[in-house]
Write a protein that holds these residues in place. Structure first.
Motif, PDB file in Angstrom:
ATOM      1  N   MET A  72       0.857  -1.185   0.000  1.00 53.32           N
ATOM      2  CA  MET A  72       0.000   0.000   0.000  1.00 53.32           C
ATOM      3  C   MET A  72       0.892   1.233   0.000  1.00 53.32           C
ATOM      4  SD  MET A  72      -3.440   0.629   1.253  1.00 53.32           S
ATOM      5  CE  MET A  72      -4.222   1.894   2.150  1.00 53.32           C
ATOM      6  N   SER A  73       0.490   2.257  -0.702  1.00 57.15           N
ATOM      7  CA  SER A  73       1.308   3.456  -0.786  1.00 57.15           C
ATOM      8  C   SER A  73       0.450   4.693  -0.598  1.00 57.15           C
ATOM      9  CB  SER A  73       2.030   3.491  -2.134  1.00 57.15           C
ATOM     10  OG  SER A  73       1.142   3.290  -3.182  1.00 57.15           O
ATOM     11  N   ASP A  74       0.426   5.190   0.626  1.00 56.68           N
ATOM     12  CA  ASP A  74      -0.288   6.431   0.942  1.00 56.68           C
ATOM     13  C   ASP A  74      -1.682   6.510   0.329  1.00 56.68           C
ATOM     14  OD1 ASP A  74       2.004   7.072   2.279  1.00 56.68           O
ATOM     15  OD2 ASP A  74       2.586   8.710   0.969  1.00 56.68           O
ATOM     16  N   GLY A  75      -2.517   5.501   0.570  1.00 56.70           N
ATOM     17  CA  GLY A  75      -3.874   5.538   0.052  1.00 56.70           C
ATOM     18  C   GLY A  75      -4.031   4.928  -1.315  1.00 56.70           C
ATOM     19  N   LEU A  76      -2.940   4.531  -1.947  1.00 60.40           N
ATOM     20  CA  LEU A  76      -3.020   3.896  -3.252  1.00 60.40           C
ATOM     21  C   LEU A  76      -2.545   2.454  -3.099  1.00 60.40           C
ATOM     22  CD1 LEU A  76      -3.706   4.207  -6.236  1.00 60.40           C
ATOM     23  CD2 LEU A  76      -1.327   4.790  -6.627  1.00 60.40           C
ATOM     24  N   PRO A  77      -3.488   1.521  -3.007  1.00 58.48           N
ATOM     25  CA  PRO A  77      -3.082   0.128  -2.802  1.00 58.48           C
ATOM     26  C   PRO A  77      -2.385  -0.454  -4.024  1.00 58.48           C
ATOM     27  CG  PRO A  77      -5.489   0.362  -2.758  1.00 58.48           C
ATOM     28  CD  PRO A  77      -4.915   1.705  -3.058  1.00 58.48           C
ATOM     29  N   ASP A  78      -1.392  -1.297  -3.742  1.00 58.85           N
ATOM     30  CA  ASP A  78      -0.788  -2.077  -4.813  1.00 58.85           C
ATOM     31  C   ASP A  78      -1.840  -3.038  -5.340  1.00 58.85           C
ATOM     32  OD1 ASP A  78       1.873  -1.114  -4.686  1.00 58.85           O
ATOM     33  OD2 ASP A  78       2.335  -2.465  -3.022  1.00 58.85           O
ATOM     34  N   VAL A  79      -1.648  -3.459  -6.559  1.00 58.59           N
ATOM     35  CA  VAL A  79      -2.479  -4.505  -7.152  1.00 58.59           C
ATOM     36  C   VAL A  79      -1.505  -5.662  -7.401  1.00 58.59           C
ATOM     37  CG1 VAL A  79      -3.930  -5.154  -9.113  1.00 58.59           C
ATOM     38  CG2 VAL A  79      -4.038  -2.819  -8.182  1.00 58.59           C
ATOM     39  N   THR A 121      -9.051  -5.720 -10.186  1.00 56.29           N
ATOM     40  CA  THR A 121      -9.367  -6.915 -10.978  1.00 56.29           C
ATOM     41  C   THR A 121      -8.265  -7.246 -11.987  1.00 56.29           C
ATOM     42  OG1 THR A 121     -10.559  -5.740 -12.737  1.00 56.29           O
ATOM     43  CG2 THR A 121     -11.847  -6.412 -10.784  1.00 56.29           C
ATOM     44  N   PHE A 122      -7.291  -6.385 -12.127  1.00 57.33           N
ATOM     45  CA  PHE A 122      -6.212  -6.568 -13.097  1.00 57.33           C
ATOM     46  C   PHE A 122      -5.463  -7.886 -12.849  1.00 57.33           C
ATOM     47  CE2 PHE A 122      -2.377  -4.212 -15.167  1.00 57.33           C
ATOM     48  CZ  PHE A 122      -2.797  -4.543 -16.435  1.00 57.33           C
ATOM     49  N   VAL A 123      -5.407  -8.339 -11.596  1.00 52.10           N
ATOM     50  CA  VAL A 123      -4.680  -9.572 -11.270  1.00 52.10           C
ATOM     51  C   VAL A 123      -5.287 -10.796 -11.953  1.00 52.10           C
ATOM     52  CG1 VAL A 123      -3.734  -8.720  -9.081  1.00 52.10           C
ATOM     53  CG2 VAL A 123      -5.900  -9.953  -9.087  1.00 52.10           C
ATOM     54  N   LYS A 124      -6.576 -10.778 -12.233  1.00 49.18           N
ATOM     55  CA  LYS A 124      -7.161 -11.961 -12.864  1.00 49.18           C
ATOM     56  C   LYS A 124      -6.688 -12.132 -14.307  1.00 49.18           C
ATOM     57  CE  LYS A 124     -11.788 -10.297 -14.170  1.00 49.18           C
ATOM     58  NZ  LYS A 124     -13.199 -10.433 -13.840  1.00 49.18           N
ATOM     59  N   TYR A 125      -6.024 -11.115 -14.837  1.00 47.30           N
ATOM     60  CA  TYR A 125      -5.429 -11.193 -16.171  1.00 47.30           C
ATOM     61  C   TYR A 125      -3.925 -11.442 -16.102  1.00 47.30           C
ATOM     62  CZ  TYR A 125      -9.986  -9.276 -17.043  1.00 47.30           C
ATOM     63  OH  TYR A 125     -11.350  -9.087 -17.050  1.00 47.30           O
ATOM     64  N   GLY A 126      -3.434 -11.801 -14.892  1.00 47.88           N
ATOM     65  CA  GLY A 126      -2.023 -12.106 -14.709  1.00 47.88           C
ATOM     66  C   GLY A 126      -1.149 -10.882 -14.551  1.00 47.88           C
ATOM     67  N   CYS A 127      -1.768  -9.721 -14.291  1.00 46.24           N
ATOM     68  CA  CYS A 127      -1.038  -8.455 -14.233  1.00 46.24           C
ATOM     69  C   CYS A 127      -1.225  -7.756 -12.892  1.00 46.24           C
ATOM     70  CB  CYS A 127      -1.510  -7.525 -15.337  1.00 46.24           C
ATOM     71  SG  CYS A 127      -1.288  -8.192 -16.998  1.00 46.24           S
TER      72      CYS A 127
END
Length: 174
Positions: free
Chosen positions: A1-8, A61-67
């Motif tokens: 997490m980065s200052d309110g912007l979560p990692d994906v 949801t980007f993780v479901k595309y492997g990213c």
């Protein structure tokens, strides 16, 4: 997490796209590449990473595309130039640890500036790099920010498509 912007992020992703730092608007909303002028979601869609164009609000949801998505420096700014060399150097260690932990196959730096600062390297070319970072293969693609007027949408799509072709065999079928 980065200052309110979560990692994906999730373990074993095919590609993690790494920006320099969150934009002020992205940090305020908690979503990656939220600015209307940012071309990231359009470029990854047109390059074939996603079957539809995701909105910033769908970033998780980007993780479901492997990213996945992360940043080199957590502090949000209006312009990446506001990040100091010291912040980039400090962010490099944390980023390396994150990449080692999640073990993506490839990390794609969005722009030469972040990669050059993190690797303390002057001459950077576009595309695949000879060095690995945190165990991951490295690519450098143009930054999709609307502030980056040096690349048209077509040029972004061309660069992102080259990356997609290189990792296509590992991406989930959509």
């Amino acid at each position: 997490m980065s200052d309110g912007l979560p990692d994906v992020l999730a373990p074993g992703l095919v590609v993690v796209f790494c920006g320099i730092n969150p934009g002020a608007q992205a940090a305020a909303t908690g979503h990656n590449f939220v600015g209307r002028s940012n071309r990231f979601w359009r470029a990854v869609y047109l390059a074939g990473f996603t079957p539809t164009e995701l909105s910033a609000e769908e970033d998780q949801t980007f993780v479901k595309y492997g990213c996945g998505l992360t940043v080199a420096v957590a502090r949000p700014t209006r312009k990446a130039e506001e990040i100091t060399r010291e912040e980039m150097f400090a962010g490099a260690a944390a980023l390396r640890a994150k990449i080692e932990h999640y073990a993506p196959r490839t990390i794609a730096f969005l722009g030469k500036a972040a990669f050059a600062a993190i690797m303390t390297q002057r001459d950077v070319t576009w595309g695949p790099q000879p060095a690995r970072f945190g165990g991951a293969a490295v690519w450098v693609v143009p930054n999709p920010s609307g502030l980056n007027r040096g690349f048209s949408l077509d040029q972004l799509v061309e660069a992102y498509s080259a990356l997609r072709r290189a990792v296509a065999k590992d991406l989930p079928s959509t």
